[in-house]
Design a protein around this motif. Structure first.
Motif, short mmCIF file in Angstrom:
data_model
loop_
_atom_site.label_atom_id
_atom_site.label_comp_id
_atom_site.label_asym_id
_atom_site.label_seq_id
_atom_site.Cartn_x
_atom_site.Cartn_y
_atom_site.Cartn_z
N ILE A 168 3.61 -9.47 -2.52
CA ILE A 168 2.97 -11.14 -2.34
C ILE A 168 4.18 -12.03 -2.17
O ILE A 168 4.27 -12.76 -1.33
CB ILE A 168 2.13 -11.46 -3.62
CG1 ILE A 168 0.73 -10.59 -3.36
CG2 ILE A 168 1.96 -13.08 -3.45
CD1 ILE A 168 0.11 -10.83 -4.38
N PHE A 169 5.40 -11.62 -3.03
CA PHE A 169 6.41 -12.73 -2.97
C PHE A 169 7.18 -12.56 -1.53
O PHE A 169 7.15 -13.70 -0.78
CB PHE A 169 7.45 -12.16 -4.04
CG PHE A 169 8.90 -12.84 -3.85
CD1 PHE A 169 8.99 -14.37 -4.20
CD2 PHE A 169 10.02 -12.28 -3.49
CE1 PHE A 169 10.09 -15.03 -4.01
CE2 PHE A 169 11.22 -13.22 -3.26
CZ PHE A 169 11.17 -14.56 -3.73
N VAL A 170 7.35 -11.42 -0.91
CA VAL A 170 8.11 -11.31 0.38
C VAL A 170 7.29 -12.11 1.55
O VAL A 170 7.50 -12.79 2.32
CB VAL A 170 8.28 -9.70 0.79
CG1 VAL A 170 8.64 -9.55 2.07
CG2 VAL A 170 9.43 -9.04 -0.12
N LYS B 210 2.18 -2.76 -9.19
CA LYS B 210 1.77 -4.22 -9.10
C LYS B 210 2.40 -4.66 -7.68
O LYS B 210 3.45 -4.57 -7.24
CB LYS B 210 2.30 -4.88 -10.14
CG LYS B 210 2.26 -4.39 -11.55
CD LYS B 210 1.15 -5.34 -11.89
CE LYS B 210 0.81 -5.15 -13.57
NZ LYS B 210 0.66 -3.56 -13.85
N PRO B 211 1.47 -5.53 -7.05
CA PRO B 211 1.79 -5.93 -5.65
C PRO B 211 2.57 -7.35 -5.63
O PRO B 211 2.62 -7.84 -4.78
CB PRO B 211 0.34 -5.93 -4.95
CG PRO B 211 -0.60 -6.41 -6.17
CD PRO B 211 0.00 -5.88 -7.20
N HIS C 273 0.86 -1.24 0.02
CA HIS C 273 0.11 0.02 -0.06
C HIS C 273 0.92 1.11 0.02
O HIS C 273 2.00 1.20 0.61
CB HIS C 273 -1.14 0.31 1.08
CG HIS C 273 -1.98 -0.90 0.98
ND1 HIS C 273 -3.43 -0.44 0.58
CD2 HIS C 273 -2.31 -2.24 0.99
CE1 HIS C 273 -4.20 -1.44 0.72
NE2 HIS C 273 -3.46 -2.72 0.82
N GLY C 274 0.49 2.12 -0.63
CA GLY C 274 1.24 3.43 -0.98
C GLY C 274 0.83 4.58 0.01
O GLY C 274 1.67 5.37 0.32
N ASN C 275 -0.34 4.39 0.64
CA ASN C 275 -0.62 5.55 1.65
C ASN C 275 0.10 5.27 2.73
O ASN C 275 0.24 4.18 3.78
CB ASN C 275 -2.24 5.30 2.07
CG ASN C 275 -2.69 6.52 2.62
OD1 ASN C 275 -2.41 6.59 4.04
ND2 ASN C 275 -3.51 7.55 2.10
N LEU C 276 0.73 6.39 3.49
CA LEU C 276 1.66 6.30 4.84
C LEU C 276 0.90 6.01 6.06
O LEU C 276 1.28 5.23 6.66
CB LEU C 276 2.17 7.59 4.83
CG LEU C 276 3.30 8.17 3.43
CD1 LEU C 276 4.17 9.24 4.06
CD2 LEU C 276 3.97 7.15 3.12
#
Lengths: 137, 351, 122, 502
Positions: free
Chosen positions: B96-98, B91-92, A25-28
């Motif tokens: 997901i890998f970690v 892309k996540p 997630h990008g939100n801090l």
């Protein structure tokens, strides 16, 4: 076996969710919430290991001989305090980041940074500087 | 015996599943306000879980911290930073890998673990029995957690107090603003108009505050005999003050509570705790050896624990107040300089 | 006597606990089933005060002597103070931000348009 | 009082931190901080002396004996680390007052010193303690104060760097916490000495393997070892100069210490290196770290960034030495730890002086500074030479020992690679030298003068130390060798215990 390790597996799941939030997630602020979930899962892990079948809370009472292990409790008390301390500092940083960048989204911050990576001019953000600007106005 | 354990494990399963459900909901939510409230619920449910696991002290702390203070702080921050999360574009896959590697490793590790509640697990046979069997003779406090926390591992607790002190100083370093006196009156008038609407809240809370403080003192002194202690007491005491600030405004509260004084109290708490150690050092014992504080070792232990719990309480309460005051003060500062900050961030964007 | 005092106490306690639990569940159903914010809040309000009070009284009857009763009655007192105030604050905040109760007239749009605009300006 | 030295080492700066808040005047606070750091240095010297002459010191906190209470256990390795940390801290503090005058707003000076002392306390606590959980607590003290200190930097990117560091650091610390928990679950103890005796019994379980993995990954996050280093360059580059100088010289060293302590003392050599293919992993990552970080350093335009990447490369050398897992290799690592602390603190302090005079550390701003700030630039050059590993500097000594250790094991190709890595260091140091000495001065810097004396004294103390320990290698080598031998003695006895039990 399933009941014996159920807690540990739930801990792993919670930990994975927390870690996922932190990384993806990008939100801090959301990252900090993820961090809290991550840390809390570790607390659950410690507390689960202290549990003893047929035991009670580790406060001495007449007629009870089986107490759960007090040491993990002590450790987690400390860890909870460490957790809130980290959260407080992180939130303070977020407030300042919002002031300096105008956003709390990771991508936008990195975009702004990469735009003037090579400019050697300082991006001033200190409160005292703001005050000085105001006086000039 | 069986029925009780069955119910217990049922509650255990329900609470843990709730935790997982909430965590997944937090992943999906985009409204930060909802996320923070869910995080608070998460804290509260994990506190209930700790009660089921017989960790009452931990439950108390988690309830006051996880569900109380940290939710409050996050809410304050949201008012300053906006409440919606932008959808993530990247892309996540890495995440997901970690996560899968970490999780897989842990699952692998669980297979040789002792089972939940197993009596013959190493942790129940090596160090802990002494705490359970001897602490009454050696420390003389019925709450074993307090005995371990404040005497056997007093140095860890000292570290904990220093951590919280560090956090207070860190927040101070990041958020403190130099105030000018003349601006107070303007803020006052804004606050007055705002707070007139909350008459019922104000009256009820005003009645509650003394009780909350009284409860804090009870928790402080009852820590030897039941769940509680300096840390929880400090948080509760601070929450009374924070309630006051929430309802009567920062500037009113500033008249009652001097910020510099609060900082000094925080420093004093740490020093006080350390001085207990130094005194035992001067009396010929090791650092934090309470036995030498009094002619009777048990009385010495009691005295030592009482004193350090005071130190913990002072520091925690004042640091929580410092943290909240600085967040709230920063918000006030932003409101005052709202346009200016906008300009600066625009300027920075433009460069 | 066939029923000594203890059994009667147990029974009354069980009754209170049962009523309290029932109200809790009905409150939960209410949150899920009621149509708008204010009616839902009504359901929660009932749970908060009455159900909590009943469960606390039931618990007091379980262990009528000692410190427990005093502690529980203090908790009861606090709940009776705090819960209505919290409900009040919630409702007020919702109303202040322009959320209107769902009545026949404005079923289609949940809030009055002019009120909403006003609150946005403010 | 001599008996209490181990605890005083940590307690003195700890108690001084809140006292700073009470002292009002900034000048006074600075002097006080300097004094406290000096006292801590004195204590560490006494401790090292005591340890070298009479062996390991054990101090039981609260008077409770070891597995039940917390103990401080000072052996040669700790004492050496304590000496490095307190020494660097004291020297760096000399320049602090002048430096932060321009970099931090006036109202935050007191807070700066408080945080500095807390950070020092945290590091000393990590090093001195013999209790695994105590490590976590003090790790958090040092990290929290580090986040705040980095965020005090003037550039707004300092905030973002501090935030990233906070996230990575907290994940790292939590991993360590998980690892400690798993170890505790299998052994029932938290004391390191006790752990090392009880772990071999359960060494074959999957849980202990997981515990080791988590502890090591957690430490490597703190260490900024090659693939986990992303937080470090920005954190170092945008922090106030004093903070950079202090952290570059000490923070990563403390993490290396933890790595050594957990690998050799707690888990034991037999577990760490024979049951797992760690040797190859560490060796590969260390080498990769040297090359990738050095190459990145060459392309940096900000000199602080440049040296930050060079720090990551130097960590690579330490990891390579560590992965050899012989007395000679560990000696090289410990020596490099000491030497790198000396070089990097000198270099970053000199950059602080440049920052003080021209307000920027962009490479393009260095034009012609060699003539305007001759002493500062000379210090950077000597520090750079030491970084490359030129004879007569400390850098040469540790590289020499590293090469010897590699050759002793017959790993010729790796020795060649290490030498090649040094060539990369020549390139990035040369870029600065070229800019400073072979380009005309910038017109905007016409009235730039030599750095103030309060900078020059600490910088040149460190530079002289760089040269002195490069020529007179006795002190460093003696202590490092003794420390690594003692570690191996412990580990070897470990192995014999296992053999006996078999």
């Amino acid at each position: 076996m399933i009941m014996g390790l159920f807690n540990d597996w739930v801990v792993v799941v919670l930990m994975m969710i927390g870690l996922y939030i932190i990384i993806a997630h990008g939100n801090l602020i959301k990252k900090i919430v993820g961090l809290t979930i991550f840390q809390t899962s570790v607390f659950i892990f410690y507390i689960s290991m202290a549990k003893i079948d047929g035991g009670t809370a580790p406060i001495l009472v007449d007629g009870v001989t089986q107490y759960s292990n007090p040491l993990p409790h002590v450790l987690i008390l400390t860890a909870i305090v460490v957790g809130i301390a980290t959260t407080a500092v992180a939130l303070a940083l977020i407030v300042r980041i919002k002031e300096a960048y105008g956003t709390i989204e990771e991508e936008e911050i990195q975009e702004q940074d990469s735009q003037h990576k090579d400019s050697h001019k300082l991006n001033i953000h200190n409160s005292s500087e703001i005050n000085r600007d105001k006086k000039e106005c | 015996m069986k029925r009780g354990e069955l119910i217990e494990s049922l509650i255990n399963i329900v609470l843990l599943s709730l935790l997982v459900g909430i965590a997944i909901a937090i992943v999906c939510m985009k409204d930060l306000f909802a996320v923070v409230m869910l995080a608070g619920i998460y804290g509260l449910i994990s506190a209930s879980f700790f009660v089921v696991m017989d960790a009452v002290d931990v439950a108390f702390t988690e309830a006051s911290v996880g569900a109380g203070i940290s939710t409050l702080l996050m809410l304050v921050v949201i008012t300053m930073t906006g409440r919606t999360e932008h959808p993530t574009r990247h892309k996540p896959l890495l995440a997901i890998f970690v996560v899968v590697v970490t999780g897989g490793l842990l699952i692998y590790g669980t297979f040789d673990m002792p089972y939940l509640g197993a009596i013959d697990a190493p942790i129940h046979t090596h160090v802990a029995p002494r705490y359970i069997n001897e602490s009454m003779q050696e420390v003389g406090v019925p709450n074993i957690v307090t005995a371990v926390l404040a005497s056997y591992r007093a140095f860890d607790t000292f570290g904990e107090v220093v951590v919280i002190f560090t956090a207070g100083i860190g927040v101070l370093a990041l958020l403190s603003v130099v105030r000018r006196r003349d601006e107070d009156s303007v803020i006052d008038s804004i606050n007055d108009s705002m707070h007139e609407q909350h008459l019922i809240l104000r009256i009820v809370s005003k009645m509650m505050i003394p009780f909350i403080m009284l409860f804090a003192l009870y928790v402080q002194f009852h820590g030897d005999y039941g769940p509680g202690g300096g840390f929880q007491a400090g948080v509760i005491f601070a929450s009374a003050i924070i309630l006051y600030v929430l309802l009567f405004g920062l500037s009113t509260a500033r008249k009652v509570i001097n910020q510099t004084l609060i900082q000094l109290i925080a420093a004093f708490g740490v020093l006080f705790y350390g001085c207990v150690g130094l005194v035992s050092l001067l009396n010929g014992g090791n650092f934090f050896d309470y036995n030498v504080l009094s002619s009777d070792p048990i009385a010495g232990q009691h005295l030592g624990i009482l004193l350090i719990e005071w130190g913990v309480g002072c520091t925690v309460a004042s640091v929580m107040i410092i943290i909240f005051f600085n967040f709230a003060g920063r918000k006030e500062f932003q409101q005052r300089n709202g346009n200016l900050i906008d300009n600066i961030s625009k300027k920075n964007k433009g460069i | 006597m066939i029923f000594d005092l203890d059994i009667i106490r147990e029974l009354i306690s069980a009754l209170f606990l049962f009523m309290g639990s029932f109200l809790c569940i009905s409150g939960g159903v209410g949150i899920l089933r009621f149509p708008d914010f204010y009616t839902r809040m009504h359901a929660v309000g009932v749970t908060d005060t009455l159900a909590a009070a009943m469960i606390l009284i039931g618990l007091m009857l379980q262990n009528p002597d000692g410190l427990v009763v005093i502690k529980l009655s203090l908790i009861l007192l606090m709940t009776l103070f705090i819960n209505p105030t919290a409900s009040h604050a919630l409702a007020k905040a919702a109303f202040h931000n322009g959320l209107m109760p769902l009545i026949e007239k404005n079923k289609k749009n949940n809030s009055l348009p002019d009120k909403k605009q006003e609150s946005e300006k403010g | 009082m001599l008996v209490h030295l181990p605890v005083l080492q940590v307690i003195v700066p700890l108690m001084a931190a809140p006292l700073c808040l009470i002292l009002k005047r900034v000048q006074l606070v600075w002097l006080f901080t300097l004094l406290v750091s000096g006292i801590a240095f004195l204590i560490s010297v006494l401790l090292l002396q005591q340890v070298m002459s009479s062996g390991t010191i054990i101090y039981e906190l609260g008077g409770w004996e070891a597995p039940w209470g917390i103990e401080y256990r000072i052996d040669k390795l700790n004492a050496f680390l304590l000496l490095i940390i307190t020494g660097i801290s004291t020297v760096v503090l000399f320049a602090a007052q002048t430096s932060i005058e321009k970099e931090i707003s006036q109202d935050k000076h007191t807070v700066f010193y408080v945080l500095y002392l807390l950070s020092l306390t945290g590091m000393l606590g990590i090093v001195a303690t013999g209790d695994a959980f105590n490590v976590f607590v003090f790790l958090e003290i040092s990290s929290l104060s580090a986040y705040a200190l980095i965020a005090l930097g003037k550039d707004r990117r300092a905030l973002w760097a501090a935030y990233q560091y906070l996230i990575m650091g907290t994940i790292g610390a939590t991993f360590i916490l998980i690892g400690i928990g798993l170890m505790y679950q299998m052994t029932g103890t938290l004391n390191m000495e006790d752990l090392s005796q009880r772990l071999p019994e359960v060494a074959q379980t999957r849980t202990v393997f997981t515990a080791y993995a988590f502890v090591i990954v957690g430490i490597c996050l703190k260490l900024a070892m090659f693939p986990l280093h992303l937080w470090l360059p920005n954190a170092y580059a945008y922090a106030p100069s004093i903070v950079t100088a202090f952290f570059a010289a000490t923070a990563t060293k403390v993490a290396i210490y933890l790595l050594i302590r957990f690998t050799f003392s707690v888990f034991g050599l037999s577990f760490s290196f024979t049951t797992l293919p760690l040797q190859i992993i560490f060796m590969a990552l260390g080498m990769l770290g040297i090359f990738v970080a050095s190459t990145t350093a060459i392309y940096q335009t900000n000199v602080k960034h440049l040296f930050a990447y060079s720090s990551i490369a130097q960590i690579g050398y330490m990891i390579v030495g560590f992965s050899i897992s012989s007395v000679a290799g560990l000696t090289a690592t410990l020596l490099h730890l000491f030497n790198h602390a000396l070089m990097k603190s000198a270099l970053f302090l000199a950059l602080g002086a440049v920052m003080y005079r021209i307000g920027s550390v962009q490479l393009s701003q260095f034009q012609g500074l060699g003539r305007q700030m001759p002493l500062t630039m000379a210090a950077i050059v000597i520090g750079g030479l030491s970084l490359i590993g030129v004879p007569l500097t400390v850098g040469f000594v540790s590289k020499w020992y590293l090469l010897m250790a590699l050759i002793e094991n017959g790993w010729w190709p790796l020795a060649v690679l290490v030498l090649l890595g040094s060539l990369l260091a020549i390139v990035y140091v040369w870029r600065i030298v070229e800019m400073a000495y072979f380009k005309p001065s910038l017109a905007t810097h016409a009235n730039v003068k030599e750095a103030p004396i309060s900078f020059l004294i600490p910088i040149w103390i460190l530079v002289f130390a760089n040269i002195y320990f490069g020529i007179d290698t006795r002190l460093g080598v003696q202590v490092a060798q003794a420390a690594s031998e003692s570690l191996f003695a412990v580990s070897v006895s470990d192995i014999t215990i296992i053999e006996d039990s078999l």
